[in-house]
Design an enzyme around this catalytic site. Sequence first.
Site, mmCIF file in Angstrom:
data_model
loop_
_atom_site.group_PDB
_atom_site.id
_atom_site.type_symbol
_atom_site.label_atom_id
_atom_site.label_comp_id
_atom_site.label_asym_id
_atom_site.label_seq_id
_atom_site.Cartn_x
_atom_site.Cartn_y
_atom_site.Cartn_z
ATOM 1 N N ARG A 1 -14.501 -13.324 -21.651
ATOM 2 C CA ARG A 1 -13.376 -13.289 -22.586
ATOM 3 C C ARG A 1 -13.616 -14.310 -23.669
ATOM 4 N NH1 ARG A 1 -9.289 -15.253 -20.067
ATOM 5 N NH2 ARG A 1 -9.826 -14.917 -17.890
ATOM 6 N N CYS B 1 -11.796 -18.752 -9.389
ATOM 7 C CA CYS B 1 -11.257 -19.757 -8.456
ATOM 8 C C CYS B 1 -10.939 -19.151 -7.092
ATOM 9 C CB CYS B 1 -10.024 -20.421 -9.043
ATOM 10 S SG CYS B 1 -10.388 -21.535 -10.402
ATOM 11 N N THR C 1 -10.213 -12.961 -6.051
ATOM 12 C CA THR C 1 -10.660 -11.702 -5.443
ATOM 13 C C THR C 1 -11.149 -11.933 -4.026
ATOM 14 O OG1 THR C 1 -11.283 -10.922 -7.621
ATOM 15 C CG2 THR C 1 -12.139 -9.679 -5.773
HETATM 16 C C1 SPV Z 1 -10.511 -12.843 -15.431
HETATM 17 O O1 SPV Z 1 -11.389 -13.491 -16.020
HETATM 18 O O2 SPV Z 1 -9.443 -13.350 -15.087
HETATM 19 C C2 SPV Z 1 -10.722 -11.438 -15.131
HETATM 20 C C3 SPV Z 1 -11.758 -10.735 -15.838
HETATM 21 O O3 SPV Z 1 -9.993 -10.884 -14.375
HETATM 22 S S1 SPV Z 1 -11.294 -10.384 -17.421
HETATM 23 O O4 SPV Z 1 -11.126 -8.955 -17.524
HETATM 24 O O5 SPV Z 1 -12.369 -10.852 -18.274
HETATM 25 O O6 SPV Z 1 -10.046 -11.037 -17.747
#
Ligand code: SPV
Length: 626
Positions: free
Chosen positions: A87, A274, A277
């Site tokens: 991101r 962190c 999952t």
């Molecule tokens: C995260 O980084 O919290 C994710 C992956 O779940 S993303 O889709 O990049 O946000």
Amino acid sequence: MNGYLEALQPKLSENGYQKLSAIDNTKVHEFIAKASDLCNAEKIFICSDSAEDIAYVRQQAIDSCEEKILALPGHTVHFDGVYDQGRDREATKYLVPKGVVLSKALNQIDRQEGLAEVKGLLRDSMEGRTMIVRFISLGPPNSIFTVLGLQCTDSWYVAHSEDLLYRPGYEVFRRAEPNREFLRVLHSSGKINENMASVEHEKKRIYIDHMDNTIYSVNTQYAGNSVGFKKLAFRLAIRKADREGWLAEHMMIMGVHGPGGRKTYFSGAFPSACGKTSTAMLPGETILGDDIAYIRDIGSVARAVNVESGIFGIIQDVNPIDDATIYEVLTSPGEIIFSNVLIKDDKPYWLGMGSELPKDGINFSGEWHEGKKDEFGNEIPLAHKNARYAVALKALENCDPELDNPMGVELSAILYGGRDAKAYVPVQQSFSWEHGIIAYGASLETETTYATIGKEGVPEINMMSIQDFISIPLGQNVCNNLEFGKKLKKAPLVFGVNYFLRDKDNGKFLNAPQDKHVWIKWMELRVHGEAGAIRSPTGYIPKYADLRKLFDRVLNKDYAEEDYIKQFTIRVPENLAKIERVQRFYQENVSDTPSELFEILDQQRQRLVEAKERFGDYISPENFEW
Ligand code: SPV
Ligand code: MN
């Protein structure tokens, strides 16, 4: 026929035209027509979610070379550009109309200026390409939780990912009333190179226009920036939830299996990388969601749904010991899109997979060999640390059967987990809803990780793990959480977990990754009143005897008392410093912080100071049993 449909007709197949006409919502046609005009798509494909359309999208992802087929049936791989591996906070901005003020912690740009810029970048971006239109139901369809979404994209990989990660929405749109509200996403990969990766990373823009419920994303393919229903629509959903009195949270949801076959649902907020999952995928438990939850007060009970229906998970350190369930899924046949791993002989490899790794192959940098350097002379790792996999939850044996329950599941506990090397104990229960929301949720601290572009390891407050996505004043978010629980007949218990506590002398982690399973089982017993606890200044902490039994039962491990004492010693100076940092953050950045936040932190400080006077700086848990 309205004017928009008419304008779209030349770019649609006969069948596509039928599919689109069957949706009686002018705003849908308008959005698609304007998107197609702006981006100048050659053709438009309407995905109706039929088996045939889904198979077509998948095949196109392969034929267009956005994905390549791997050895195991159903497996494909996609690569994002070198500068497109997470991101992008800098490129992600809120469009702010004149006269409106957003918290200064949020990245923002004047709405008119931003719209002109991003539309300029999107103009003609789909020339010679097909624009794919996907309809999505966020949350189970036909439920009080349902939010509808529509995405136009020129990436077959993005369209394919949505198939694995979201519930189909075409039929929901078709049956909805003509003025049904929906979230809109327009995405283009922009200019791409011979490997089908976006190249103009300096022109990457992800702009959120809440005035129009629209997201614009261009010159990126990393799913967190391009799959609009992940973190992008989430930002819009947070505003909607704020207006309507429910919560949109960055949380996993899991069914924790307890004695006598009972199942208790927990949700948990953790910043990226962190352990969110891997908590939701603990062996023997069931996963209902791994990333985004909508939570509502229904009949005075907190009920939650998974907004998504798949996992876009990090694939670093996934190995048979630490993440047995995920490892099994990733090494078995089934539909999975890997991204940014290493490929050798059509097999995926990733960091920390627990087996020998090849010395060369193909990765996000192209042909890779051990020791390969980037343009700055830094060694390129075998796979990116933020390499990911996308898989549908229904493909997993441990998928919770309530996934599509339109009423959601009742939450009995909420967890907040940060990355805190120094202060908080591995698991503790708050004294009350309010204490948990403030001392664990609003005080969540982490370090920047590879899930976002930029420097790793910079400590930061990440309020409820939602800070990157928050689109309302931050103090308002704290208030909304406080109020939500106060209205419930029986609020979920709130726990703070910290999988990253280190030994204060040698800096080593004090827990193995598997230990989180014991914490989860302890929390489950607490929910049912079946485990005792010790009242410490920062929360109720477990008793050694209970944990010892659980370590034996869950992990077949002998849990030494000495380890317990190290892990659950209350570190007064570190905790006082934490309170200071949190207070300073809110004082300096969040002008609408509710006074309750400062009061609750003051009380915690007071408890710590009193304990310090009696027992000193580092207080072994036994001391608190007075
Ligand atoms: C995260 O980084 O919290 C994710 C992956 O779940 S993303 O889709 O990049 O946000
Ligand atoms: Mn996430």
